[in-house]
Enzyme design. Structure first.
Site, short mmCIF file in Angstrom:
data_model
loop_
_atom_site.label_atom_id
_atom_site.label_comp_id
_atom_site.label_asym_id
_atom_site.label_seq_id
_atom_site.Cartn_x
_atom_site.Cartn_y
_atom_site.Cartn_z
N GLU A 48 0.83 -1.22 0.00
CA GLU A 48 0.00 0.00 0.00
C GLU A 48 0.86 1.25 0.00
OE1 GLU A 48 -0.29 -2.61 1.97
OE2 GLU A 48 -2.38 -3.08 2.42
N HIS A 57 -25.63 7.79 20.02
CA HIS A 57 -26.74 7.79 19.08
C HIS A 57 -26.56 6.73 18.01
CE1 HIS A 57 -28.55 11.41 20.79
NE2 HIS A 57 -27.29 11.72 21.09
#
Ligand code: F6P
Length: 549
Positions: free
Chosen positions: A213, A385
């Site tokens: 990478e 949340h």
């Protein structure tokens, strides 16, 4: 591999028996011990940890301390600080602690002084940072190099990227820092769109300098630089390597003069303290980087010298092992109530899961107990949340680390009080829960009729008794962050001591890397798709077909 396996087995059995009685209910623990908070909390290097809301009493804690002793805790800890090759499968020492020690102590590996080399690289890093900042090291057209792009992955990205974000308010005026990690071209493309080649310094960060990478992104950055106004001669000004592999750096075309070295005894996921931290130093200045190191050093000193009973990283590690191996909790949530620590969970995923995701012990046997937990998290209050529902009412018990700073780096109105109110409320709710009866009364109080209140009460009840550890610093300064990160590093190490596994290798990531090379040749060339399982072979052919259409 522990010196006294029978003592370890004895302690293990004792803890298994204690676990069989079930975790002591948290409310009982508080009821029976008014001094519980003082007994089950510790402070070190500016980090306060309250672990009173975990299911341990003195008997359990004593048994855990007994296990740590039976696992040679002190000897293993001293072996690390002493530069012994405790990473046995890679035959390497583990000395990231030496990188942050500013005292005149000499660290050695096989009798060789490594401290002199550390100081030499640090001196070069400091001089380089100062030259970039004052413009003596400028871009090919004479513009200041005010933009840094760090190209790396895993430990060569997650640590610096997390710290950069965490210490953003400490950024030297006018400086910008980007991180590119994914081999997905979209990652580098979005950064290249935002930068000016004349003002950009690329740091190619890779311990091995062979990681696919990073090498691919580095090549793309170089090609972009050359095609956007830069030239071969200017590469020397704009490309720097952070690595242990001088030969590969030279092969890539970077002058060893532009290389900042580190050593095989710095594990990738423990490397932000080394030359890999250059992007941090360029962002916050050399003194800020030294403050980060000195915070970590404070925690190192505590970890190295404090007896087991008062040792913060060790105590938290013992609770982790209690949760994981004896109570069977398979995950742990890391919940920083601090937006600047947004990348901390990702960083700790590597630090923890790459270190403790092991099933073979140090003597080569398959372990017969659970080891590393699944680590996940998000900053509070966002996580509240999203996934906290499962933490409160799911079928799994997931111990959580709640992390906060009493004073915000940036205080806006009453945002920080609201943040802290949530930091305090969630552990309280997780511990206390709500009985069916209380839920029913509440439903009645809000005007529900008795029938509806009866029906809803069970859904609105919480079991409670969910363990949490609260970690608190005064303010998220470079020192405080350094101490917090060192705390996690040592906590991970101590877990590995209790599990008798090697926390410093990562063979599990190699198999996939090797296969990807084979598949790349099949995807790119006319090489026949061979020697794969039918599912993988079908997917390769399907992708090739789709890419041709
Ligand atoms: O994926 C495994 C790993 O070896 C990590 O341990 C390491 O941090 C990362 O790859 C990057 O390696 P390098 O710094 O050598 O490019």
């Amino acid at each position: 591999m522990v010196t006294d396996p029978s003592a370890r087995a004895f302690s293990w059995k004792k803890l298994t028996a204690l676990a069989a009685e079930g975790p002591p209910p948290l409310s009982d623990l508080f009821d029976h011990n008014p001094g519980r908070v003082a007994h089950f909390s510790l402070e070190a290097a500016g980090v306060y940890a309250d672990y009173s809301k975990t299911p341990v009493n003195q008997t359990i804690l004593d048994a855990l301390y007994g296990l740590a002793r039976a696992c040679d805790f002190e000897a293993r800890r001293d072996a690390m600080f002493g530069g012994q090759r405790i990473n046995e499968t890679e035959e390497r020492a583990v000395l990231h602690v030496a990188l942050r020690d500013t005292s005149d102590r000499i660290y050695t590996v096989d009798g060789q002084n490594v401290t002199t080399d550390i100081h030499a690289v640090k001196d070069r890093m400091k001089a380089f940072v100062e030259k970039v900042h004052d413009g003596r090291h400028d871009g090919y057209g004479g513009a200041p190099l005010d933009t840094v792009v760090n190209i790396g992955i895993g430990g060569s990205d997650l640590g610096p990227a997390m710290v950069s974000r965490a210490l953003d308010p400490y950024t030297v005026d006018g400086r910008r820092t980007f991180y590119v990690s994914n081999v997905d071209g979209a990652d580098i493309a979005s950064v290249l769109r935002q930068i000016d080649p004349e003002r950009t310094l690329f740091l190619i960060a890779s311990k091995t300098f062979t990681t696919q990478e990073t090498m691919t992104n580095a090549e793309t950055a170089r090609n972009w630089f050359l095609s956007s106004g830069g030239n071969e001669a200017a590469i020397a000004k704009h490309f720097v390597a952070l690595s242990t592999n001088e030969a590969a750096v030279t092969d890539f075309g970077i002058d060893p003069e532009n290389m900042f070295a580190f050593w095989d005894w710095v594990g990738g996921r423990y490397s932000l303290w080394s030359a890999i931290g250059l992007s941090i130093a360029l962002q916050i200045g050399w003194s800020g980087f030294e403050d980060l190191l000195s915070g970590a050093r404070g925690m190192d000193r505590h970890f190295e010298t404090m007896p087991l009973e008062g040792n913060l990283p060790a105590s938290l590690a013992l609770i982790d092992v209690w949760h994981r191996s004896f109570l069977g909790y398979s995950a742990r949530a890391v919940l920083p109530y601090d937006q600047s620590l947004a990348r901390l969970p990702a960083y700790l995923q590597q630090a923890d899961m790459e270190s403790l995701g092991k099933r073979i012990d140090r003597s080569g046997q398959v372990v017969d107990y659970p080891t590393g937990a699944i680590v996940f998290g998000e900053p509070g209050t966002n996580g509240q949340h999203a996934f906290y529902q499962l933490l409160h009412q799911g079928t799994d018990v997931i111990p959580c680390d709640f992390i906060a700073a009493a004073c915000g780096q940036v205080e806006v109105g009453d945002h920080h009080e609201k943040l802290l109110a949530n930091f305090l409320a969630q552990p309280e709710a997780l511990m206390a829960g709500r009985s069916v009866e209380a839920a029913r009364s509440e439903a009645l109080a809000t005007g529900k009729n008795p029938e509806t209140a009866d029906r809803l009460a069970i859904h609105r009840s919480f079991p409670g008794d969910r363990p949490t550890i609260s970690l608190l610093v005064e303010r998220l300064t470079p020192e405080a962050l350094g101490a917090l990160l060192a705390l996690y590093e040592h906590r991970i190490f101590v877990q590995s001591i209790l599990w008798d596994i090697n926390a410093f290798d990562q063979w599990g990531v190699e198999l996939g890397k090797g296969l990807a090379k084979t598949i790349l040749a099949e995807l790119e060339g006319e090489v026949d798709v061979a020697s794969h399982d039918p599912s993988t072979a079908d997917l390769i052919r399907r992708i090739k077909r789709l890419r041709r259409e």
